[in-house]
Design an enzyme around this catalytic site. Structure first.
Site, PDB file in Angstrom:
ATOM      1  N   HIS A 280      35.654  36.603  24.754  1.00 23.72           N
ATOM      2  CA  HIS A 280      34.736  36.229  25.833  1.00 23.72           C
ATOM      3  C   HIS A 280      34.688  34.720  26.040  1.00 23.72           C
ATOM      4  O   HIS A 280      34.586  33.940  25.099  1.00 23.72           O
ATOM      5  CB  HIS A 280      33.349  36.830  25.630  1.00 23.72           C
ATOM      6  CG  HIS A 280      32.579  36.368  24.435  1.00 23.72           C
ATOM      7  ND1 HIS A 280      31.805  35.223  24.444  1.00 23.72           N
ATOM      8  CD2 HIS A 280      32.430  36.917  23.206  1.00 23.72           C
ATOM      9  CE1 HIS A 280      31.213  35.083  23.278  1.00 23.72           C
ATOM     10  NE2 HIS A 280      31.574  36.089  22.506  1.00 23.72           N
ATOM     11  N   ASP A 292      32.633  31.270  18.390  1.00 28.35           N
ATOM     12  CA  ASP A 292      32.089  32.365  19.181  1.00 28.35           C
ATOM     13  C   ASP A 292      32.032  31.964  20.641  1.00 28.35           C
ATOM     14  O   ASP A 292      31.027  31.447  21.104  1.00 28.35           O
ATOM     15  CB  ASP A 292      30.694  32.714  18.659  1.00 28.35           C
ATOM     16  CG  ASP A 292      30.090  33.923  19.334  1.00 28.35           C
ATOM     17  OD1 ASP A 292      30.844  34.715  19.932  1.00 28.35           O
ATOM     18  OD2 ASP A 292      28.863  34.071  19.274  1.00 28.35           O
ATOM     19  N   GLU A 326      29.551  37.908  27.795  1.00 27.84           N
ATOM     20  CA  GLU A 326      29.291  38.802  26.667  1.00 27.84           C
ATOM     21  C   GLU A 326      27.941  38.507  26.027  1.00 27.84           C
ATOM     22  O   GLU A 326      27.247  39.423  25.575  1.00 27.84           O
ATOM     23  CB  GLU A 326      30.412  38.659  25.630  1.00 27.84           C
ATOM     24  CG  GLU A 326      30.331  39.656  24.470  1.00 27.84           C
ATOM     25  CD  GLU A 326      29.523  39.167  23.277  1.00 27.84           C
ATOM     26  OE1 GLU A 326      29.270  39.982  22.368  1.00 27.84           O
ATOM     27  OE2 GLU A 326      29.123  37.990  23.240  1.00 27.84           O
ATOM     28  N   ASP A 354      36.382  38.646  18.382  1.00 29.64           N
ATOM     29  CA  ASP A 354      35.052  38.064  18.597  1.00 29.64           C
ATOM     30  C   ASP A 354      34.291  37.998  17.281  1.00 29.64           C
ATOM     31  O   ASP A 354      33.111  38.332  17.206  1.00 29.64           O
ATOM     32  CB  ASP A 354      34.268  38.877  19.633  1.00 29.64           C
ATOM     33  CG  ASP A 354      32.955  38.210  20.015  1.00 29.64           C
ATOM     34  OD1 ASP A 354      32.794  37.003  19.740  1.00 29.64           O
ATOM     35  OD2 ASP A 354      32.083  38.896  20.576  1.00 29.64           O
TER      36      ASP A 354
END
Length: 458
Positions: A280, A292, A326, A354
């Site tokens: 994402h 992240d 996300e 992820d």
């Protein structure tokens, strides 16, 4: 007859051995290429240090869409395109403040607003605070003990789980649903212990949601650092009647237009069978989202780059999808699945990264027993690269909505021991990512994708 039987058995063994040897050579070529000529670390450097945090709806998120599309265009793929998706636009506002007042002494503690939270009143919120270990304990206390107070959810991540995502799942309900449930009991606000196994001064954000509560029942929600949570808990033991103050000015604005970024290499034999890999593109706003999920984005891009550099011609159409939103809505994943169904696309395999850019250990797999065992049989091919985890489990949020008649899903599983030191916090920055570990993850994903393309699903 016996000679013919031995000849057939020997031929089959030799054929199988040669096929295995070809796969071993291909994996070695993939790892060699990833560790020698990878572009992913430089891509991550630009995403993190030039563009920065990429919260959905922000101008930086738009810049990330433009940058990654440009880089995919330069790989010489068969097609690169954008998918429109409307996303939430939440803004944090000025830096949050918090303290508790105990017997005339003021102690400041680090907090940050939870994503999608409402603001406190303009001059902040000050009230008595009640500590609980979870939603059930709060509900058991009832309205009489909760109304007019701030609820402090202080259940920590359980340290005994070696797979730290199990610990995360064990306490995430406080963050995602705590404000909603506390509001029903008349609470004025909530403070949630950060989802973190380390003791530090970094509060960790993440999304909260109010469900179908009317707007006038939305109460402010913030995360407190683990050190701050321990200080507050100790102070409450000394004085259960202390006052807690916090101030935040976050705001939810109208939805805005954003995009998923998609690039593909057309299959040579079965172009209507799709293999998807992605991460994402959005991130929280405290750090720059390197783990992240900048890591997953550039690893996914690197897969197509490796295949192009090796001159590999896939049997099936391979897509990289950089999903938007996300973190606070999963609108990108939902939109991709919606369009795939509308276009009657047959997705046979989807893979997501992820879980950070740490050293890869293997994969969690969503598959029926036949396909799970088939993939598990490839374990020996990965063992020279210290990849040994092939387990049944959740593959990823972005690919979760994607459905086909037959589909296998996989989530890259890096070593997770340090992931929650950075997850959703201000220290999730480029310097926390190791170049070699990032590249090993890209190579591991490319290897599994190659095997899925070559052999298909059952």
């Amino acid at each position: 007859m016996r000679f013919l039987l031995f000849f057939i058995i020997g031929f089959c063994i030799n054929f199988s051995s040669n096929a295995q040897s070809d796969d071993e050579k291909m994996l070695q070529a993939i790892y060699n290429e990833a560790l020698s000529n990878s572009k992913c670390y430089n891509w991550l450097d630009y995403l993190s240090n030039t563009i920065g945090s990429r919260l959905s709806g922000s101008s930086a998120a738009d810049k990330a869409v433009g940058y990654t599309k440009k880089e995919l265009d330069e790989l010489g793929l068969d097609r690169v395109f954008l998918q429109e998706v409307m996303v939430p636009h939440w803004v944090r506002g000025e830096k949050e403040k918090a303290y508790f007042e105990n017997k005339g002494k003021i102690t400041e503690v680090p907090i940050c607003a939870l994503g999608s939270s409402v603001a406190t009143p303009k001059n902040g919120l000050k009230a008595a605070i009640v500590e609980v270990q979870g939603i059930d304990e709060m509900i058991a206390l009832g309205t009489e003990k909760i109304k007019g107070k701030i609820v402090f959810f202080n259940r920590p991540m359980t340290p005994i789980h070696i797979r730290t995502f199990e610990a995360y799942r064990g306490c995430i309900d406080q963050r995602s649903s705590g404000a909603r449930e506390a509001s029903k009991l008349g609470a004025l606000g909530v403070i949630v212990r950060s989802m973190n196994l380390r003791l530090d001064d970094f509060p960790h954000t993440g999304n909260t949601n109010y469900g179908d509560l009317p707007n006038d029942m939305h109460i402010p929600a913030a995360a407190i650092s683990t050190n701050g949570a321990n200080l507050l808990s100790q102070a409450l033991r000394d004085n259960p009647n202390l006052q807690f103050f916090f101030k935040q000015s976050c705001e939810m604005l109208p939805d805005v237009l954003s995009h998923n970024v998609v690039g593909e290499i057309k299959g040579t034999e079965n172009p209507n069978e799709y293999i998807v890999v992605g991460g994402h593109l959005d991130s929280w706003d405290l750090g720059d989202g390197s783990h992240d999920d900048g890591a997953g984005v550039v690893q996914s891009m690197e897969i197509l780059s490796i295949l192009k550099r090796l001159g590999y011609k896939p049997k099936r159409t391979i897509r990289v999808v950089l999903f938007m939103n996300e973190e606070n809505g999963n609108r990108g994943g939902l939109k991709y699945a919606e369009l795939a169904e509308k276009n009657k696309e047959n997705h046979i395999f989807a893979m997501e990264s992820d879980a950070g850019g740490f050293s890869p250990r293997g994969f969690s797999l969503e598959a029926d027993s036949s396909n799970f065992n088939k993939i598990k049989d490839w374990k020996r091919l990965f063992e020279p690269y210290l990849i040994h985890v092939f387990v049944e489990g959740h593959a990823g949020v972005d690919i979760n909505p994607l459905q086909s008649k037959h589909i296998v899903k996989a989530g890259l599983q890096p070593d997770s021991q340090r992931y929650f030191d950075y997850h959703h916090a201000a220290n999730d920055t480029f310097d926390a990512v190791n170049k070699r570990e990032l590249e090993l993850g890209a190579a591991t994903m490319t290897s599994l994708l190659y095997l899925m393309d070559k052999y298909g699903i059952e």
